[in-house]
Enzyme design. Structure first.
Site, PDB file in Angstrom:
ATOM      1  N   ASP A 132      -6.785  -4.653   0.411  1.00 53.25           N
ATOM      2  CA  ASP A 132      -6.556  -4.575   1.861  1.00 53.25           C
ATOM      3  C   ASP A 132      -7.877  -4.819   2.580  1.00 53.25           C
ATOM      4  OD1 ASP A 132      -5.020  -4.312   4.148  1.00 53.25           O
ATOM      5  OD2 ASP A 132      -5.043  -2.126   4.163  1.00 53.25           O
ATOM      6  N   HIS A 161      -7.399   5.971   1.565  1.00 49.38           N
ATOM      7  CA  HIS A 161      -6.009   5.702   1.921  1.00 49.38           C
ATOM      8  C   HIS A 161      -5.033   6.673   1.266  1.00 49.38           C
ATOM      9  CE1 HIS A 161      -7.574   1.949   3.566  1.00 49.38           C
ATOM     10  NE2 HIS A 161      -6.388   1.761   4.125  1.00 49.38           N
ATOM     11  N   LEU A 203      -7.273   4.239  10.247  1.00 48.13           N
ATOM     12  CA  LEU A 203      -7.757   3.334   9.217  1.00 48.13           C
ATOM     13  C   LEU A 203      -7.348   1.909   9.560  1.00 48.13           C
ATOM     14  CD1 LEU A 203      -6.983   5.317   5.930  1.00 48.13           C
ATOM     15  CD2 LEU A 203      -9.243   4.771   6.844  1.00 48.13           C
ATOM     16  N   ALA A 204      -8.257   0.976   9.372  1.00 50.52           N
ATOM     17  CA  ALA A 204      -8.014  -0.427   9.689  1.00 50.52           C
ATOM     18  C   ALA A 204      -8.376  -1.274   8.482  1.00 50.52           C
ATOM     19  CB  ALA A 204      -8.828  -0.847  10.911  1.00 50.52           C
ATOM     20  N   HIS A 251       0.835  -1.212   0.000  1.00 50.35           N
ATOM     21  CA  HIS A 251       0.000   0.000   0.000  1.00 50.35           C
ATOM     22  C   HIS A 251       0.869   1.262   0.000  1.00 50.35           C
ATOM     23  CE1 HIS A 251       0.527  -0.459   4.346  1.00 50.35           C
ATOM     24  NE2 HIS A 251      -0.442  -1.352   4.452  1.00 50.35           N
ATOM     25  N   ASN A 276       1.033   4.688   2.279  1.00 51.78           N
ATOM     26  CA  ASN A 276       0.474   4.467   3.613  1.00 51.78           C
ATOM     27  C   ASN A 276       1.478   3.761   4.513  1.00 51.78           C
ATOM     28  OD1 ASN A 276      -2.392   3.994   1.809  1.00 51.78           O
ATOM     29  ND2 ASN A 276      -2.382   5.461   3.483  1.00 51.78           N
TER      30      ASN A 276
END
Length: 388
Positions: free
Chosen positions: A271, A250, A304-305, A215, A218
């Site tokens: 993700d 993201h 963010l998860a 990612h 991030n």
């Protein structure tokens, strides 16, 4: 099933769009791609309706969960198969179940589960360990208590599945270079993520065998005018791939469009967390509740998860927000991840000898009509909307 054909007005083979063509399939594999008029009259033909597209099935190398199942909480073959079934509805025909940083025992259990699931379902291409060899300065939603340095037992575990595709996300500055080198020599894909590595440390890791960036942007050292960090190193590397989460949360589209100008190869990743393909808008991770708010999976403190996006929506967003041609977005969802995993000669294309992993959809909304995994259709999932 004996020789049969799937025909469509638009067939994207991974390189070109072929009009009014058919993919001829024998069992698990593609035999040929020919003009529809060249299909023998005696051969059964499944013709897609209207202007539907047929393309290589989507490959997602970062799937934490789906169908209300989180891999960390259900590290079993049945759990993985449930996740794979949920993502198949959105065009994903190959994936890596992804274990977020956890204990050595959980890692061993997850590896055994992935091997078992792969023996039952060809959509399970291997396993992705995102951690635990990460930086406490860039933890994201990972539990820092799980972070640690690698041991000989870790190396043994991570290299123990020669027939599977094992991907490890790590922070290069937190591990010895020899660890990266040994993983790479054993065929394990190594990706940088959750890292504060400098540009120089990233270059050293690339030289040792690192080929991926998890990612991009991030949870990594940001791009600075006098501190280029891993992002600059990634975009200068023509032999590397980077994951893009195109959910608008993201990373901004502007920054992703900037990354697309670099030398590295882009891949779409989700993700994804349990709500994708599920019925619940909340789940727990490390004992904390995560909820979907405004399309984002978030912890109570706003962290963010993971994400609540699927691959079909990722393709659609890549076209709409990144201004990509549909064919490029499809490559980023199939051909590029196949190449990253070393599967570019068997997956990610519609060509003779390739496995018959395919997705049929309506454009421009990328509404999934059907999928085929190793030649087997999933007609029961017909007409599921990409944003369901």
């Amino acid at each position: 099933m004996p020789y049969h054909a799937i025909a469509a007005r638009n067939v994207f083979d991974g390189i070109s769009v072929l009009n009014d063509h058919a993919v001829i399939v024998d069992g698990c594999h593609i035999v040929d791609v020919v003009p529809r008029a060249s299909v023998p009259e005696s051969m059964p033909v499944h013709a897609l309706r209207g202007d539907a597209w047929l393309a290589p099935g989507f490959i997602d190398v970062q799937v934490n969960g789906g169908g209300d199942v989180l891999f960390n909480d259900t590290p079993t073959s049945a759990g993985i198969l449930a996740i794979a079934a949920a993502h198949r509805r959105f065009g994903t025909t190959g994936l890596l179940p992804t274990l977020i940083s956890d204990t050595p025992d959980k890692m061993r259990t997850a590896m055994a589960a992935a091997q078992s699931a792969a023996s039952e379902n060809p959509a399970v291409l291997g396993i992705h360990f995102e951690g635990p060899f990460l930086s406490p300065d860039k933890p994201g939603v990972h539990d820092q208590e799980m972070f640690r340095a690698p041991t000989p037992s870790d190396l043994e575990l991570l290299t123990s599945w020669p027939s599977g595709n094992v991907l490890v996300t790590l922070a290069p500055e937190r591990v010895p270079l020899d660890f990266i080198r040994e993983l790479s020599l054993a065929g394990v894909r190594v990706s940088l993520g959750h890292s504060m590595a400098t540009y120089e440390q990233t270059q050293e890791a690339l030289a040792a065998g690192l080929t991926g960036f998890t990612h991009l942007y991030n949870a990594m050292r940001p791009l600075g005018s006098r501190d280029p960090g891993p992002i600059a190193a990634a975009l200068e590397a023509p032999a590397a791939w980077f994951g893009m989460i195109v959910d608008g949360a993201h990373v901004t589209p502007e920054m992703l469009r900037l990354a697309l100008r670099g030398a590295a190869h882009p891949m779409l990743v989700t993700d994804a967390m349990p709500p994708v393909g599920g019925t619940k808008q909340t789940f727990t991770l490390y004992g904390q509740e995560i909820s979907v708010r405004d399309g984002r999976c978030m912890r109570a403190d706003g962290t963010l998860a993971g994400a609540a996006i699927d691959m079909a929506s990722s393709v659609r967003n890549a076209v709409r927000d990144l201004h990509l041609p549909l064919t490029s977005a499809l490559c980023f969802a199939s051909t590029e991840p196949a190449e990253f995993l070393g599967l570019g000669t068997v997956l990610g294309r519609l060509a003779p000898g390739f496995r018959a992993d395919m997705v049929a959809f309506d454009a421009p909304d990328i509404r999934i009509l059907d999928t085929w995994i190793a030649g087997v259709p999933a007609a029961a999932h017909t007409h599921v909307a990409a944003d369901a």
